[in-house]
Design a protein around this motif. Structure first.
Motif, mmCIF file in Angstrom:
data_model
loop_
_atom_site.group_PDB
_atom_site.id
_atom_site.type_symbol
_atom_site.label_atom_id
_atom_site.label_comp_id
_atom_site.label_asym_id
_atom_site.label_seq_id
_atom_site.Cartn_x
_atom_site.Cartn_y
_atom_site.Cartn_z
ATOM 1 N N ARG A 51 0.844 -1.185 0.000
ATOM 2 C CA ARG A 51 0.000 0.000 0.000
ATOM 3 C C ARG A 51 0.878 1.233 0.000
ATOM 4 N NH1 ARG A 51 -2.793 0.382 4.849
ATOM 5 N NH2 ARG A 51 -4.695 1.303 4.004
ATOM 6 N N ARG A 143 -4.871 3.353 -4.293
ATOM 7 C CA ARG A 143 -3.508 2.838 -4.128
ATOM 8 C C ARG A 143 -3.071 2.950 -2.668
ATOM 9 N NH1 ARG A 143 1.917 4.724 -5.566
ATOM 10 N NH2 ARG A 143 3.112 2.938 -6.272
ATOM 11 N N GLU A 145 -5.280 3.079 0.028
ATOM 12 C CA GLU A 145 -6.149 2.352 0.952
ATOM 13 C C GLU A 145 -6.318 0.864 0.635
ATOM 14 O OE1 GLU A 145 -6.757 3.810 3.564
ATOM 15 O OE2 GLU A 145 -6.249 5.835 2.910
ATOM 16 N N GLY A 147 -4.370 -0.878 -1.918
ATOM 17 C CA GLY A 147 -3.178 -1.521 -2.429
ATOM 18 C C GLY A 147 -2.987 -1.389 -3.920
#
Length: 587
Positions: A51, A143, A145, A147
């Protein structure tokens, strides 16, 4: 990796070497690429759980563009961009089509249903845009929160939405231009012997796309000025449509109000949701906004609230002017005014619709490349598309990518082929945004306990599964009710579970979505329900596109982002070592 340091001379913007497109270690030669493919399983696991964070998206990734975008927009600009990006596409294009085919006079209820769902998504976007003011919009938020892999799936749908949506509006522009010239909507297209739905070539749409993109590439500020003027003209036309429409309204045209039943309302709602889709472009302009914390909530929430009311009034005016069976599917408002004896009005409406669609294309040409820019910054597509021009302060390469692909599709594909695919993609992205907001509020790495994380995952899965089941039951048994006695309580329990048993780990600094977790949970349910109301062909096309995206990810995106991430880790490690050496040596 393409980063320009303080002591490095900036390179020319126009460059075409292999290293500018594929700078990652995995693509240096066939040997490194074969090794990368052999490590695909390991790399996929790495990317699946990785993440990003706020600082990386706001500061580090922006360096990949080499030049900053210019902060020149205020809440006033964003409000008008909201009007420009939304009004013109759906209301003028899809209202007639869906009123005729699916909803009848109840098309106004379709706009209410999709408007409520859109406003829930607007709340989610606004909180993220204020907290993470970057050009990547939903891609950057997901991206952080959900991944890297979830962000890629969303990135593919964002690109699909951008390209297909732009193509759909460009083709509609041609239809209204033909009406303005007192010709049939299809008369300016070239008829061929290709498959039905792809047999009407549209070179005018290609030309309009090229002009819009050129304006957007020259200057963000000048594009805003042009949008003000065009949107103001369009607003005058909208007021005329509403007033004149109700002046010639016949209540008898509202009977039967539900010719296709309740199912038709939601089928139409899933399609006309496209009319609200442009608002996400506003979030991508955060990097160019002077005061994102103040300007974005005012611009997004203000414009969308007014637009929802306008849509409902315009849809009702059309339904009362003309019997739904007589509504023209391509140029509904122009033909409707002609049918009530106002032949001259059709030219005014066509002109207003053209102005509206022009601003939709213009704001799209401004906002959509910002998505592409940030996606390229993360190396999910070649970083050459992340470059910002030093003089214009605009991402010219990314704009060219969207425009060329959209022009190719607009040349061949009809609107009905495009609209269903677009709605699936849009609804999917908005659903993911609501999930991401729940994760942001209730999970913080190394702070949230493992027990609370497990509870959060279980409750979110309950919300998603029950929402999908509700949509499926509606599609299979539109007149039933027993299934809802199971699915709705499960949704309620999942949402209540988060509210009661999972502590919030993060509080918004400036502006936050109210009634969390209820509003995001309702947004998940609404978006999945509308997705379930779409036809099977839309999902088949969506599935094919998703397979293509996954193939791209396995053979390119996975390895590029893996190399990028680990290169960044090495740079951070080297910086820490340098700092330690300096501290040990002393002044």
């Amino acid at each position: 990796m393409g980063e320009v340091g303080d002591n490095v001379q900036p390179r020319s913007y126009w460059r075409w070497k292999k290293q500018d497109f594929f700078p990652e270690e995995s693509f240096q030669n066939w040997g490194t690429y074969r090794f990368a493919l052999s490590q695909a399983h390991h790399r996929f696991k790495d990317r699946l759980i990785s993440r990003s964070n706020d600082a990386e998206e706001i500061e580090e990734l922006r360096k990949q563009s080499e030049n900053d975008m210019k902060r020149c927009l205020t809440w006033w600009d964003l409000t008008w961009f909201g009007f420009g990006s939304v009004i013109g596409a759906g209301i003028f294009v899809l209202t007639g089509q869906e009123a005729h085919d699916h909803a009848g006079p109840a098309i106004v209820l379709s706009y209410v249903a999709s408007g409520v769902s859109a406003m829930l998504s607007v709340f989610c976007y606004t909180e993220f845009a204020v907290e993470i003011p970057v050009a990547g919009g939903s891609f950057a938020y997901l991206r952080i929160e959900l991944g890297d892999f979830a962000a890629f799936i969303t990135a593919g749908n964002i690109l699909l939405e951008s390209i297909v949506g732009t193509a759909a509006v460009a083709r509609s522009w041609t239809s209204y231009f033909a009406t303005l010239l007192n010709r049939q909507p299809e008369s300016l297209r070239i008829h061929t012997s290709l498959t039905d739905g792809y047999n009407l070539l549209d070179p005018i749409a290609v030309a309009v796309l090229a002009i819009s993109a050129t304006i957007a590439m020259i200057s963000t500020r000048k594009t805003s000025y042009f949008n003000w003027i065009a949107s103001a003209i369009n607003t005058v036309v909208i007021v005329f449509v509403i007033v004149a429409g109700f002046a010639h309204a016949k209540t008898s045209n509202l009977t039967p109000f539900l010719p296709f039943g309740a199912k038709g309302i939601f089928q139409a709602a899933a399609i006309v949701y496209f009319a609200y889709g442009g608002f996400d472009n506003i979030a991508t302009m955060a990097e160019e906004t002077k005061d994102p914390a103040r300007d974005i909530p005012l611009g997004l929430l203000g414009s969308m609230s007014i637009i929802t009311v306008i849509y409902c009034l315009m849809a009702l005016a059309l339904a009362m002017m003309q019997k739904y069976t007589d509504i023209d599917r391509n140029a509904a408002y122009s033909v409707a005014f002609q049918s009530v004896g106002m032949k001259w009005a059709k030219y005014l409406v066509a002109l207003g619709a053209l102005k509206g669609m022009t601003t939709v294309l213009l704001v799209g040409a401004l906002g959509q490349p910002r998505y592409v820019t940030h996606i390229a910054r993360a190396h999910m597509i070649p970083p050459w598309f992340a470059l910002v021009h030093p003089k214009t302060g605009t991402p010219i390469n990314a704009t060219l990518l969207i425009t060329i692909l959209a022009a190719c599709i607009a040349l061949f594909s009809s609107l009905d082929v495009l609209a269903g695919l677009l709605s699936v993609s849009t609804l999917f992205v908005f659903m993911m945004m609501a999930v991401a907001l729940l994760v942001r509020r209730y999970y913080v790495k190394e702070i949230t306990s493992k027990v609370n994380l497990i509870k959060l995952v279980i409750f979110i899965l309950m919300i998603i599964a029950s929402s999908m089941a509700t949509a499926a039951y509606w599609g299979l048994t539109p007149n039933g009710w027993v299934g809802y006695t199971i699915t709705v309580p499960i949704w309620f329990l999942g949402t209540a579970g988060i509210s009661l048993f999972v502590p919030q780990q993060r509080t918004p600094k400036v502006w936050g979505v109210p009634l969390v977790p209820w509003f995001p949970s309702l947004s998940i349910a609404a978006n999945l329900f509308l997705m379930g109301s779409l036809g099977s062909k839309s999902f088949i096309r969506f599935g094919i596109c998703s397979i293509v995206m996954l193939l791209y990810y396995v053979f390119f995106g996975l390895h590029a982002t893996y190399d990028m991430a680990h290169q960044q880790d090495k740079l951070k490690s080297m910086k820490v070592d340098d700092d330690n050496i300096k501290q040990n040596v002393g002044p």
